[in-house]
Design an enzyme around this catalytic site. Structure first.
Site, PDB file in Angstrom:
ATOM      1  N   PHE A   1       0.152  -0.947  -0.111  1.00 33.51           N
ATOM      2  CA  PHE A   1       0.240  -0.059   0.305  1.00 33.51           C
ATOM      3  C   PHE A   1       0.863   1.173  -0.261  1.00 33.51           C
ATOM      4  CE2 PHE A   1      -2.770   3.598   2.152  1.00 33.51           C
ATOM      5  CZ  PHE A   1      -3.255   3.228   1.199  1.00 33.51           C
TER       6      PHE A   1
ATOM      7  N   SER B   1       3.857  -6.963   3.084  1.00 32.77           N
ATOM      8  CA  SER B   1       2.645  -6.078   3.630  1.00 32.77           C
ATOM      9  C   SER B   1       1.319  -6.502   2.846  1.00 32.77           C
ATOM     10  CB  SER B   1       3.058  -4.021   3.185  1.00 32.77           C
ATOM     11  OG  SER B   1       2.179  -4.139   4.245  1.00 32.77           O
TER      12      SER B   1
ATOM     13  N   ASP C   1       9.435  -4.272  13.913  1.00 34.33           N
ATOM     14  CA  ASP C   1       8.198  -3.846  11.927  1.00 34.33           C
ATOM     15  C   ASP C   1       7.398  -2.809  12.511  1.00 34.33           C
ATOM     16  OD1 ASP C   1       6.129  -3.061  10.005  1.00 34.33           O
ATOM     17  OD2 ASP C   1       6.036  -5.441   8.745  1.00 34.33           O
TER      18      ASP C   1
ATOM     19  N   HIS D   1      10.376  -3.046   8.111  1.00 37.11           N
ATOM     20  CA  HIS D   1       9.348  -3.346   7.378  1.00 37.11           C
ATOM     21  C   HIS D   1       8.731  -3.605   6.170  1.00 37.11           C
ATOM     22  CE1 HIS D   1       4.929  -4.154   6.305  1.00 37.11           C
ATOM     23  NE2 HIS D   1       5.154  -3.192   5.790  1.00 37.11           N
TER      24      HIS D   1
END
Length: 254
Positions: free
Chosen positions: A26, A94, A194, A224
C-alpha cells in the site's frame, strides 16, 4: 501525471516453466520488489509485478481507487502468468501479502505463497474511524520507508491517503474471514521489528490458514520493507528454495 521513474511494472523471463507473481504494498511500487524479481528470474522463474491502480503517481490518485481495483490488477496478471506457466507462485509484501492471500482464496491451483510482513489488521487504527476521517482530511503521515539499512529508500508516497486506507481495511476484513480457504503451502517471513505491520498480523495468518505446509521465518535484521533491507537475500533465497521444493513434490518437507 505520469508514472514516477522507477515505479513502473516489470515482467522478467524464466526458463523453468514456473512463474512468480509479485504484489507490492500500500502506497508503494514495484521498485521495492525488483531485486526479488530479478533473483527469481535468474533462478528460472518467469516474474510479473504490476503497478497497482492509484500507485506510482500522486497520493491523491490512490484516494480515487478501492481494494477491488488493486485486486483486479493482480488477478489479471495472475491469469496471464497462468497462461504462460505450468505452475504459479505468488509473493507479496505488506498489502501485497494481503492480495496474495485473497488470490489463493479464489484460485486453489496457485502452488504456494511467499508472504513478507503481510497485513490483515491494524490494531492501532480503528477501521471504523477511517471513513469518517476521510470526510475531514484526505491524508495522514506516510507509512513508507521503514528500512533499517542505511542508504536504502523505498519509492512510496509521502502521505497516506485516508479514503484508500479505509478501503484497505475492508480488504483486511474480507481476507481474515476466509483464511481457512487458503490451503496452499505458505512461507511467511516477518520482521521481528516492524513499525508498520504489528506482530498480531502474522499470528492471525498462521493460525487461520488451513494448509499442512506452513513455515514461519523471523527476520532479525530488517524493518517492514524487508525486501530492501538487510534480510533481502535471505528472503530471495528462501523463496527459491520453497518454490523448488514444491516443484519437486516435497510438500510438507519443511
Amino acid at each position: 501525471m505520469g508514472v514516477l521513474a522507477g515505479a513502473e511494472p516489470f515482467a522478467l523471463p524464466g526458463t523453468s516453466g514456473a512463474g512468480f507473481l509479485l504484489c507490492h504494498g500500500f502506497t508503494a511500487t514495484p521498485a521495492g520488489l525488483r531485486g526479488w524479481g530479478e533473483h527469481l528470474s535468474a533462478a528460472g522463474f518467469a516474474v510479473r509485478c504490476p503497478l497497482l491502480p492509484g500507485h506510482g503517481t500522486r497520493w491523491q490518485d490512490l484516494n480515487r481507487t478501492t481494494w477491488q481495483d488493486w485486486y483486479g490488477a493482480v488477478r489479471e496478471e495472475l491469469l496471464a502468468l497462468r497462461a504462460e506457466c505450468d505452475q504459479v507462485f505468488v509473493g507479496g509484501l505488506s498489502m501485497g501479502g494481503t492480495l496474495a492471500l485473497a488470490l489463493a482464496q479464489e484460485f486453489d491451483w496457485i502452488s504456494g505463497l511467499v508472504l513478507v510482513n503481510p497485513s490483515v489488521t491494524r490494531l492501532s487504527m480503528d477501521a471504523k474511524v477511517l471513513p469518517l476521517l476521510a470526510r475531514v482530511i484526505p491524508s495522514i503521515p506516510a507509512i513508507g520507508n521503514d528500512i533499517a539499512k542505511p542508504g536504502e529508500t523505498e519509492l512510496a508516497y509521502p502521505r497516506t491517503p485516508v479514503r484508500a486506507a479505509a478501503s484497505l481495511a475492508k480488504l483486511w476484513r474480507v481476507v481474515r474471514t476466509r483464511l481457512d480457504q487458503v490451503t496452499q503451502p505458505v512461507l511467511l517471513l516477518r520482521s521481528r521489528v516492524d513499525h508498520v505491520v504489528e506482530p498480531e498480523n502474522a499470528r492471525i495468518v498462521l493460525a487461520g490458514v488451513a494448509g499442512p505446509d506452513v513455515t514461519e521465518v523471523v527476520l532479525e535484521k530488517s524493518f517492514h520493507v524487508a525486501t530492501q533491507d538487510y534480510d533481502a537475500e535471505l528472503i530471495f533465497n528462501r523463496s527459491v528454495e520453497f518454490a523448488r521444493r514444491l516443484r519437486a513434490g516435497q510438500v510438507g518437507a519443511g
